[in-house]
Motif scaffolding. Structure first.
Motif, PDB file in Angstrom:
ATOM      1  N   VAL A  67       1.164  -1.093  -0.063  1.00  0.00           N
ATOM      2  CA  VAL A  67       0.371  -0.277   0.658  1.00  0.00           C
ATOM      3  C   VAL A  67       0.952   1.185   0.061  1.00  0.00           C
ATOM      4  O   VAL A  67       1.944   1.546   0.945  1.00  0.00           O
ATOM      5  N   ASP A  68       0.757   2.239  -1.030  1.00  0.00           N
ATOM      6  CA  ASP A  68       1.152   3.203  -1.347  1.00  0.00           C
ATOM      7  C   ASP A  68       0.942   4.351  -0.533  1.00  0.00           C
ATOM      8  O   ASP A  68       0.163   4.595   0.414  1.00  0.00           O
ATOM      9  N   GLU A  69       1.688   5.428   0.238  1.00  0.00           N
ATOM     10  CA  GLU A  69       1.109   6.749   0.780  1.00  0.00           C
ATOM     11  C   GLU A  69       0.467   7.153   0.369  1.00  0.00           C
ATOM     12  O   GLU A  69      -0.861   7.618   1.083  1.00  0.00           O
ATOM     13  N   GLY A  70      -0.524   7.084  -1.061  1.00  0.00           N
ATOM     14  CA  GLY A  70      -1.744   7.619  -1.519  1.00  0.00           C
ATOM     15  C   GLY A  70      -2.710   6.260  -0.771  1.00  0.00           C
ATOM     16  O   GLY A  70      -4.230   6.754  -1.573  1.00  0.00           O
ATOM     17  N   GLY A  71      -2.455   5.458  -0.188  1.00  0.00           N
ATOM     18  CA  GLY A  71      -3.924   4.006  -0.084  1.00  0.00           C
ATOM     19  C   GLY A  71      -3.882   3.168  -1.323  1.00  0.00           C
ATOM     20  O   GLY A  71      -4.483   2.206  -1.264  1.00  0.00           O
ATOM     21  N   ARG A  74      -0.868  -1.933  -4.355  1.00  0.00           N
ATOM     22  CA  ARG A  74      -0.354  -1.962  -5.527  1.00  0.00           C
ATOM     23  C   ARG A  74       1.006  -3.238  -5.919  1.00  0.00           C
ATOM     24  O   ARG A  74       1.527  -3.874  -4.651  1.00  0.00           O
ATOM     25  N   LEU A  75       0.934  -3.647  -6.899  1.00  0.00           N
ATOM     26  CA  LEU A  75       1.444  -4.937  -6.975  1.00  0.00           C
ATOM     27  C   LEU A  75       3.436  -4.389  -6.768  1.00  0.00           C
ATOM     28  O   LEU A  75       3.348  -3.224  -7.036  1.00  0.00           O
ATOM     29  N   LEU A 108       8.672  -0.759  -9.210  1.00  0.00           N
ATOM     30  CA  LEU A 108       9.410  -0.731  -9.045  1.00  0.00           C
ATOM     31  C   LEU A 108       9.552  -1.044 -10.783  1.00  0.00           C
ATOM     32  O   LEU A 108      10.844  -0.190 -11.518  1.00  0.00           O
ATOM     33  N   CYS A 109       8.734  -1.031 -11.575  1.00  0.00           N
ATOM     34  CA  CYS A 109       8.937  -1.294 -12.670  1.00  0.00           C
ATOM     35  C   CYS A 109       9.180  -0.221 -13.676  1.00  0.00           C
ATOM     36  O   CYS A 109       8.431   0.651 -13.067  1.00  0.00           O
ATOM     37  N   GLY A 110       9.689   0.067 -14.846  1.00  0.00           N
ATOM     38  CA  GLY A 110      10.261   0.743 -15.821  1.00  0.00           C
ATOM     39  C   GLY A 110      10.705   1.815 -15.199  1.00  0.00           C
ATOM     40  O   GLY A 110      11.054   2.899 -15.504  1.00  0.00           O
ATOM     41  N   ALA A 161       6.292   6.082  -0.688  1.00  0.00           N
ATOM     42  CA  ALA A 161       7.040   5.346   0.460  1.00  0.00           C
ATOM     43  C   ALA A 161       5.347   4.017  -0.007  1.00  0.00           C
ATOM     44  O   ALA A 161       4.689   3.925  -0.492  1.00  0.00           O
ATOM     45  N   VAL A 162       5.570   2.575   0.638  1.00  0.00           N
ATOM     46  CA  VAL A 162       5.138   1.914   0.837  1.00  0.00           C
ATOM     47  C   VAL A 162       4.965   1.336   2.055  1.00  0.00           C
ATOM     48  O   VAL A 162       5.910   0.617   2.713  1.00  0.00           O
ATOM     49  N   ARG A 163       4.039   0.154   1.969  1.00  0.00           N
ATOM     50  CA  ARG A 163       4.242  -0.645   2.826  1.00  0.00           C
ATOM     51  C   ARG A 163       3.846  -2.413   2.526  1.00  0.00           C
ATOM     52  O   ARG A 163       2.426  -1.839   1.976  1.00  0.00           O
ATOM     53  N   PRO A 164       4.273  -3.120   3.059  1.00  0.00           N
ATOM     54  CA  PRO A 164       3.363  -4.883   2.691  1.00  0.00           C
ATOM     55  C   PRO A 164       2.395  -4.851   3.474  1.00  0.00           C
ATOM     56  O   PRO A 164       2.195  -4.570   5.217  1.00  0.00           O
TER      57      PRO A 164
END
Length: 158
Positions: free
Chosen positions: A47-51, A54-55, A60-62, A133-136
């Motif tokens: 989950v990213d900082e915007g809620g 995503r995988l 990380l891709c691109g 920023a992301v959290r698993p």
């Protein structure tokens, strides 16, 4: 002639090293230098900082990505890493890279690091558009860090 390292020169050297060892492919490793043998990024949801859910692979891709592990409640090493990423972020435009560059703060405390806490973390370090920023999920922290995957269910007796 003695060479004297200023703080700025040191941060620029570290920044260049981070970007230099980042791979265009989706691989991760725990050391410095070439990834040998390559390790695949697990297909893990974050989950990213915007809620947004995503995988991690899609995050990380691109782009060439530098990833730091952190948690927003940390008061020792994490803020130093956050400041280092800020210095790297400032140097990105001067690199003139042909590939997009991205800086990812990956929380290792999914219980405490809500999207709001991740946004506050990024704001604390004046994050620009190349920084996220992301959290698993709780059970995926060890797998992302390269550890063994724990079984999600108790195995049935044979």
């Amino acid at each position: 002639m003695e060479m004297r390292w200023t703080r700025r020169a040191w941060l620029q050297g570290i920044s260049a090293s981070i970007v230099a060892v980042a791979s265009r492919d989706i691989y991760a490793h725990g050391g410095i230098g070439a990834v040998n043998p390559p390790l695949r990024i697990p297909d893990t949801w974050v989950v990213d900082e915007g809620g947004q859910r995503r995988l991690l692979r899609d995050v990380l891709c691109g782009s060439v990505s530098a990833v730091q592990t952190m948690f927003t409640g940390c008061s020792s090493v994490c803020p130093l890493q956050g400041a280092l990423f800020s210095a790297v972020q400032q140097g990105i435009p001067r690199l003139g890279s042909q590939y997009p560059l991205r800086l990812i703060s990956l929380s290792i405390d999914p219980l405490a690091d809500s999207p709001g806490a991740l946004r506050a973390w990024l704001k604390r370090f004046d994050a620009g558009p190349a920084r996220h920023a992301v959290r698993p999920r709780i059970g995926d922290v060890e797998e992302i860090r390269g550890g063994p995957r724990r079984p999600s269910a108790v195995p049935r007796p044979g």
